[in-house]
Design an enzyme around this catalytic site. Sequence first.
Site, short mmCIF file in Angstrom:
data_model
loop_
_atom_site.label_atom_id
_atom_site.label_comp_id
_atom_site.label_asym_id
_atom_site.label_seq_id
_atom_site.Cartn_x
_atom_site.Cartn_y
_atom_site.Cartn_z
N ASP A 8 15.29 -14.80 -27.01
CA ASP A 8 16.42 -15.22 -27.83
C ASP A 8 15.82 -15.44 -29.32
OD1 ASP A 8 18.91 -16.54 -28.50
OD2 ASP A 8 17.83 -18.31 -28.44
N LYS A 150 23.94 -11.45 -21.68
CA LYS A 150 22.78 -10.89 -22.01
C LYS A 150 22.02 -10.32 -20.73
CE LYS A 150 21.50 -14.22 -25.92
NZ LYS A 150 20.60 -15.06 -26.09
N ASP A 173 17.05 -20.89 -25.30
CA ASP A 173 17.27 -22.22 -25.61
C ASP A 173 18.80 -22.50 -25.31
OD1 ASP A 173 18.52 -20.84 -27.90
OD2 ASP A 173 18.53 -22.87 -28.92
N ASP A 177 21.38 -18.12 -22.43
CA ASP A 177 20.25 -17.53 -22.04
C ASP A 177 20.23 -17.49 -20.49
OD1 ASP A 177 19.04 -16.46 -24.43
OD2 ASP A 177 19.16 -18.68 -24.93
#
Length: 227
Positions: A8, A150, A173, A177
């Site tokens: 990320d 993602k 974070d 994610d």
Amino acid sequence: MVPPLALDIDGTLTTPEHTIAPRAFSLLASWEAPVVLATGKAFPYPVALCQFAGIPERVVAENGGVALADGDLAYAGDPERVDAAVDAFESRGGDLGWEGVDTVNRWRETEVAASRTADEALLREVAAEFDLAFVDTGYAYHLKSADASKGEALVGVAEILGYGPEEFVAVGDSENDASTFEVVGESYAVANADETAKRAADHVLERGYVDGTLEALRAVRDRSQNE
């Protein structure tokens, strides 16, 4: 050999002041396996960061809506439905909350991002009405297609690169994610991560932001060299 990485950007490769930390560039440029930058930002941002870091343009952008790897560009989601949801949001008095020129969304192709000062309840209402996912990254509210993520995008990128997603190590974070953490072999949440990311991660780091990320990557490299 070190494993490929899925990293990320905001809150992970940045400082607490939300700036990119150049000290990460040398480690990324010297990493002996592919590095994929996976972000909620619009497509041009991670591409530019790859260029400045001196690594190949391998990115997942817009929370999985856009993916690029070794010249292969793929899209996911339903941007027309997102546009219709934004029209509905604004027709009911909503405001995305970006003053002046909206550079946050100007080059965004598959989703929309609203300031966290925007009307969250109305955004969630519109998202449900149009069967879209509402994502709070801690930096913005995103409306996106529910089937784009993602993690799903990384699966496709990994295949192009000749890897299985389970061979990747990921650091992140935010709740966006979590889908990445679900498909990779090992995952780290930095100390500043939200609770969703921490619950999904294999490891929660004691340090936050880029310092935590660099600490994790150095440990991964050291372990790989000793195996």
